[in-house]
Scaffold this active site. Structure first.
Site, PDB file in Angstrom:
ATOM      1  N   CYS A  83       0.838  -1.204   0.000  1.00 21.32           N
ATOM      2  CA  CYS A  83       0.000   0.000   0.000  1.00 21.32           C
ATOM      3  C   CYS A  83       0.875   1.257   0.000  1.00 21.32           C
ATOM      4  O   CYS A  83       1.626   1.466  -0.940  1.00 21.32           O
ATOM      5  CB  CYS A  83      -0.996  -0.021   1.159  1.00 21.32           C
ATOM      6  SG  CYS A  83      -2.349   1.176   0.932  1.00 21.32           S
ATOM      7  N   HIS A 192      -3.835  -4.606  -0.415  1.00 23.39           N
ATOM      8  CA  HIS A 192      -3.426  -5.225   0.839  1.00 23.39           C
ATOM      9  C   HIS A 192      -3.539  -6.735   0.734  1.00 23.39           C
ATOM     10  O   HIS A 192      -4.623  -7.285   0.901  1.00 23.39           O
ATOM     11  CB  HIS A 192      -4.314  -4.739   1.987  1.00 23.39           C
ATOM     12  CG  HIS A 192      -4.068  -3.339   2.411  1.00 23.39           C
ATOM     13  ND1 HIS A 192      -3.092  -2.990   3.319  1.00 23.39           N
ATOM     14  CD2 HIS A 192      -4.677  -2.177   2.044  1.00 23.39           C
ATOM     15  CE1 HIS A 192      -3.106  -1.678   3.505  1.00 23.39           C
ATOM     16  NE2 HIS A 192      -4.053  -1.158   2.738  1.00 23.39           N
ATOM     17  N   GLU A 194      -2.581  -8.843   2.897  1.00 27.26           N
ATOM     18  CA  GLU A 194      -2.925  -9.354   4.219  1.00 27.26           C
ATOM     19  C   GLU A 194      -4.414  -9.225   4.527  1.00 27.26           C
ATOM     20  O   GLU A 194      -4.905  -9.805   5.499  1.00 27.26           O
ATOM     21  CB  GLU A 194      -2.083  -8.647   5.295  1.00 27.26           C
ATOM     22  CG  GLU A 194      -2.538  -7.261   5.686  1.00 27.26           C
ATOM     23  CD  GLU A 194      -2.123  -6.161   4.720  1.00 27.26           C
ATOM     24  OE1 GLU A 194      -2.317  -4.977   5.059  1.00 27.26           O
ATOM     25  OE2 GLU A 194      -1.618  -6.477   3.614  1.00 27.26           O
TER      26      GLU A 194
END
Length: 211
Positions: A83, A192, A194
């Site tokens: 990001c 992202h 994650e």
């Protein structure tokens, strides 16, 4: 064979808990750190980032993060930006008319997306090249989670002859922007991983396997 060691750089900006948990799912040994030697010695370094470009750069410089990144890359040691951690790898960022200096690993400017609705928040497909390591084995219609208003919208790094060109992945929100870059030891995603469920887990596993 021992598990890869991953350092998640703690410089006051980033989803440290979720990034650490997602990386641990790959089987890697993960440590959140701002210690220079630990960050240099790890098999892979992850640079997360949320918030404003300029604030992230201030935090990065406070732990000498730009030097850590530079030293790792000089030795061909893998780095993954996420990001805003991707955005600060470029020369500069412009937010609300204010220009801030980035790490300068790649030429170019991060600026606002030309979209009617900002931030770009939610799930989106990406256009990954066939030779991508990060997206290997991931279906073309897979969606990843984005939340941002700014991005690099051009790739300005020239590729000398006889050197493998970077693998560039694109997405669109109001216009085309770089969703991911794989340039030698330096990789980054605007989305992202994650927070992208199984798709993000597969991408992180691909990166860890490449270390």
């Amino acid at each position: 064979m021992s598990a890869s060691t991953i350092a998640v750089l703690d410089y006051g900006s980033g989803n440290l808990h979720s990034a650490t948990r997602a990386l641990a799912r790959t089987g890697a040994q993960v440590e959140v750190t701002s210690d220079i030697q630990t960050a240099l010695d790890a098999d892979g370094l992850v640079v997360p980032g949320v918030g404003a470009f300029s604030a992230c750069m201030e935090g990065l410089k406070s732990v000498r993060g730009e030097r850590i990144i530079g030293r790792r890359l000089a030795g061909g040691r893998p780095v993954l930006g996420i990001c805003v951690g991707m955005q600060i790898l470029f020369e500069k960022g412009v937010e609300f008319g204010v220009e801030a200096e980035g790490c300068g690993e790649w030429p170019g400017t991060v600026d606002q997306l030309p979209a009617d609705v900002l931030p770009h928040m939610g799930w989106n497909t990406v256009e990954a090249p066939a030779d991508s390591t990060l997206f290997a084995g991931i279906d073309a219609d897979t969606r990843f989670y984005f939340v941002h208003s700014y991005a690099a919208q051009k790739w300005e790094l020239p590729t000398p002859e006889r050197i493998k060109p970077p693998a560039l992945t694109w997405a669109e929100h109001g216009g085309r922007f770089l969703a991911a870059v794989e340039n030698g030891a330096l990789s980054a995603t605007q989305f992202h991983p994650e927070k992208s469920g199984d798709a993000g887990a597969a991408l992180l596993e691909n990166w860890v396997k490449s270390l």
